[in-house]
Enzyme design. Structure first.
Site, mmCIF file in Angstrom:
data_model
loop_
_atom_site.group_PDB
_atom_site.id
_atom_site.type_symbol
_atom_site.label_atom_id
_atom_site.label_comp_id
_atom_site.label_asym_id
_atom_site.label_seq_id
_atom_site.Cartn_x
_atom_site.Cartn_y
_atom_site.Cartn_z
ATOM 1 N N THR A 32 -9.181 3.905 -2.999
ATOM 2 C CA THR A 32 -10.551 3.989 -3.508
ATOM 3 C C THR A 32 -11.082 5.414 -3.374
ATOM 4 O O THR A 32 -10.648 6.151 -2.489
ATOM 5 C CB THR A 32 -11.417 3.009 -2.683
ATOM 6 N N ARG B 5 -12.101 -11.088 -7.892
ATOM 7 C CA ARG B 5 -12.382 -10.680 -6.506
ATOM 8 C C ARG B 5 -13.189 -9.373 -6.506
ATOM 9 O O ARG B 5 -12.878 -8.436 -7.231
ATOM 10 C CB ARG B 5 -11.058 -10.497 -5.754
ATOM 11 N N THR C 64 -13.574 3.444 2.564
ATOM 12 C CA THR C 64 -12.396 2.944 1.874
ATOM 13 C C THR C 64 -11.575 2.151 2.880
ATOM 14 O O THR C 64 -11.687 2.378 4.085
ATOM 15 C CB THR C 64 -11.563 4.103 1.280
#
Ligand code: ASP
Length: 336
Positions: A205, A233, A256
């Site tokens: 991320t 999700r 992250t």
């Protein structure tokens, strides 16, 4: 009830005019920008790409900050560069869902006003952070998901793309490997530090936090989520106070890592509240990651920036792609 606060009206003309001094309290006149490109066991052959990506991201955000631009514009620009870079789990090149699609989540937040914009499970947007910014600017709402988010973005001028444009062969192979491991029960090898319950794959991320010349904080986080996730999700990254938060009264943060534990602990808000309580971001960043592991066995990384320009970074994964730009210049790395 503002009453007596950290910022006395006599020293703060905005407070005298009825502003809540806890909401707008400029304390710095120099910009700072922090970015991350995920915390995991980044493979050796991807280290250079990660470091180059965070460097480019710093350049984009700093160009705005040094000209007096807003931290909100800076974090958006920094994250856009990382979304466009195929090395990261954001935008094109993201991890794939169990059924082979890219589904993206992003959040952006303005610390001066607490305005925020988030999107989740979008499949047809090249830059979800751009859509999140439109939500912040153009909507009374904070959060849009799926087709509603895509339609909102399209209505505000963002072209929709085919999901296949976001899918790389590298990710098709990664998904196939993860699913083969799942079937055989073999341990995940893409993240050597993972706990027994942790899903396979890395944590790639991206995120940015910044303070501008006017003392305004902002934060942005964008992700393709976890490898082999079930369609629909949503992780921590785009949830306010979980993977992203900004408040001029406390701090700006982007996280992250394994999203489910981060969400359960509302870890972004946990960290910014500790800065508000007087702890230094240098100390709170490692404390937050230690808390994540102690409570739920979670792994990840954090960037945290206080209103006075002090900052902290931490990760408990083998590596984290990171970058910091101050008036002293840019610094990047893939491990702290
Ligand atoms: N936190 C993200 C998620 O769980 C993954 C990551 O950080 O890479 O969706």
């Amino acid at each position: 009830m503002p009453g007596r606060t950290a910022s006395h009206p006599a020293r703060n003309p905005r407070a005298a005019k009825g502003y809540n001094p806890l909401v707008v309290t400029p304390m710095t006149r120099f910009p700072v920008l922090l970015v991350h490109g995920g915390a995991w066991d980044i493979p050796a052959d991807l280290l250079d790409a990660h470091e180059q990506g965070v460097f480019n991201s710093l350049q984009a955000g700093w160009n705005i900050l040094e000209k007096g631009g807003s931290s909100l514009d800076a974090v958006q620009a920094a994250v856009t560069v990382l979304e466009d870079h195929p090395a990261f789990d954001a935008g094109r090149g993201s991890f794939l869902t169990r059924d082979g699609r890219v589904q993206l989540d992003a959040l952006i937040m303005d610390g001066a006003t607490l305005r925020a914009g988030g999107v989740a499970c979008v499949e047809r947007l090249r830059n979800p952070i751009q859509a999140a910014r439109l939500v912040l600017d153009e909507s009374p709402h904070v959060y849009f998901v799926g087709e509603g988010a895509e339609e909102f973005a399209q209505t505000h001028g963002v072209p929709l793309i085919d999901n296949a444009e976001l899918v790389l062969d590298r990710e098709r192979r990664r998904l196939a490997e993860a699913q083969a491991r799942e079937t055989s029960g073999a341990p995940d090898r893409t993240f050597s530090g993972h706990s027994e319950h942790e899903p396979p794959g890395g944590h790639d991320t991206v995120g940015a936090v910044a303070i501008d010349l006017h003392g305004g904080l902002a934060a942005a986080t964008s992700t393709g989520g976890t490898l082999n996730k079930d369609p629909g999700r949503v992780g921590d990254s785009s949830l306010i106070g979980c993977g992203c938060y900004a408040d001029n009264a406390s701090a700006a943060v982007s996280l992250t890592g394994w999203g489910e534990p981060i969400m359960k602990l509302v870890l972004g808000k946990w960290a910014t509240d500790r800065v508000l309580g007087g702890s230094s971001p240098e100390q709170v960043a490692p404390d937050a990651i230690a808390y994540l592991f102690r409570r739920l066995g979670g792994h990840g990384g954090i960037i945290l920036l206080a209103p006075d320009g002090r900052y902290g970074l931490a990760h408990n994964t083998p590596r984290m792609a990171w970058g910091v730009h101050t008036t002293d210049g840019p610094r990047t790395g893939t491990k702290l």
